[in-house]
Design a protein around this motif. Structure first.
Motif, PDB file in Angstrom:
ATOM      1  N   ASN A  39       0.823  -1.217   0.000  1.00  0.00           N
ATOM      2  CA  ASN A  39       0.000   0.000   0.000  1.00  0.00           C
ATOM      3  C   ASN A  39       0.850   1.257   0.000  1.00  0.00           C
ATOM      4  N   ILE A  40       1.834   1.323   0.884  1.00  0.00           N
ATOM      5  CA  ILE A  40       2.654   2.529   0.966  1.00  0.00           C
ATOM      6  C   ILE A  40       3.512   2.680  -0.298  1.00  0.00           C
TER       7      ILE A  40
ATOM      8  N   ILE B  49       3.484   5.812  -3.050  1.00  0.00           N
ATOM      9  CA  ILE B  49       4.694   6.526  -3.462  1.00  0.00           C
ATOM     10  C   ILE B  49       4.823   6.534  -4.983  1.00  0.00           C
ATOM     11  N   ILE B  50       4.610   5.390  -5.625  1.00  0.00           N
ATOM     12  CA  ILE B  50       4.847   5.355  -7.083  1.00  0.00           C
ATOM     13  C   ILE B  50       3.796   6.119  -7.881  1.00  0.00           C
ATOM     14  N   VAL B  51       2.626   6.390  -7.310  1.00  0.00           N
ATOM     15  CA  VAL B  51       1.647   7.204  -8.035  1.00  0.00           C
ATOM     16  C   VAL B  51       1.893   8.699  -7.835  1.00  0.00           C
ATOM     17  N   ASP B  52       2.790   9.049  -6.925  1.00  0.00           N
ATOM     18  CA  ASP B  52       3.134  10.450  -6.712  1.00  0.00           C
ATOM     19  C   ASP B  52       3.921  10.953  -7.922  1.00  0.00           C
TER      20      ASP B  52
ATOM     21  N   ASN C  70       5.009 -13.931  -2.911  1.00  0.00           N
ATOM     22  CA  ASN C  70       3.743 -13.813  -3.622  1.00  0.00           C
ATOM     23  C   ASN C  70       3.354 -12.349  -3.717  1.00  0.00           C
ATOM     24  N   PRO C  71       2.265 -12.035  -4.419  1.00  0.00           N
ATOM     25  CA  PRO C  71       1.871 -10.631  -4.559  1.00  0.00           C
ATOM     26  C   PRO C  71       1.802  -9.904  -3.212  1.00  0.00           C
ATOM     27  N   GLY C  72       2.400  -8.703  -3.202  1.00  0.00           N
ATOM     28  CA  GLY C  72       2.458  -7.892  -1.992  1.00  0.00           C
ATOM     29  C   GLY C  72       3.761  -8.029  -1.235  1.00  0.00           C
TER      30      GLY C  72
END
Length: 157
Positions: free
Chosen positions: A3-4, A8-11, A70-72
């Motif tokens: 989540n964090i 960050i990557i969408v900023d 695994n994912p996440g």
């Protein structure tokens, strides 16, 4: 942790292609190799990966799986703050996608944005504690097995 990292990557200040990249991986693809120098961490978005390393037994070295991701899940965080040798090999068990985050760029981002940095390192610390606890349990299990296998357990109090 995912989540964090996604926050960050969408900023827009954390530029894709420079600070991070998304890439596909394929079954049996080598993602990182033990001993190579790195300065990035990875987030598994889709698919499964195996973390393995070499273990010395007498004069022989065998490769052993440590865990599956695994994912996440994240990996490579040991090389996050500086260029260091990778401590394990990571190979794809299935096809999927991962995000690679440049450690230098991430830390520069945190200098300007301390709140997400605090959240990130707080979650990373929790992951480290969980991994240490799992490793301790494995060591205890291996020690108990070794003591029993060699008949030493009958001599203990």
């Amino acid at each position: 942790m995912s989540n964090i990292l996604h926050e960050i990557i969408v900023d827009p200040d954390f530029e894709e292609g420079l600070a991070w990249r998304r890439f596909p991986f394929y079954e049996q693809q080598l993602i990182v190799k033990e001993g190579e120098i790195g300065q990035s961490l990875f987030l598994v978005e889709e698919g499964s990966l195996r973390v393995s390393g070499y273990i010395a037994i007498d004069e022989k070295r065998i490769q052993s799986g440590f865990c599956d991701l695994n994912p996440g899940d994240i990996f490579g965080e040991i090389c996050l703050l500086e260029f260091l040798p990778r401590i394990a090999t990571v190979t794809a068990l299935t096809g999927g996608h991962a995000i690679e985050v440049n450690g230098r760029m991430l830390n520069a981002y945190f200098e300007k944005n301390p709140e997400p940095g605090y959240k990130f390192y707080k979650q990373l610390f929790a992951i480290f504690i969980e991994r240490i606890n799992r490793a301790n349990q494995r060591v205890e299990n291996l020690l108990a097995w070794g003591l029993k296998a060699h008949g030493i357990d009958q001599h203990l109090l």
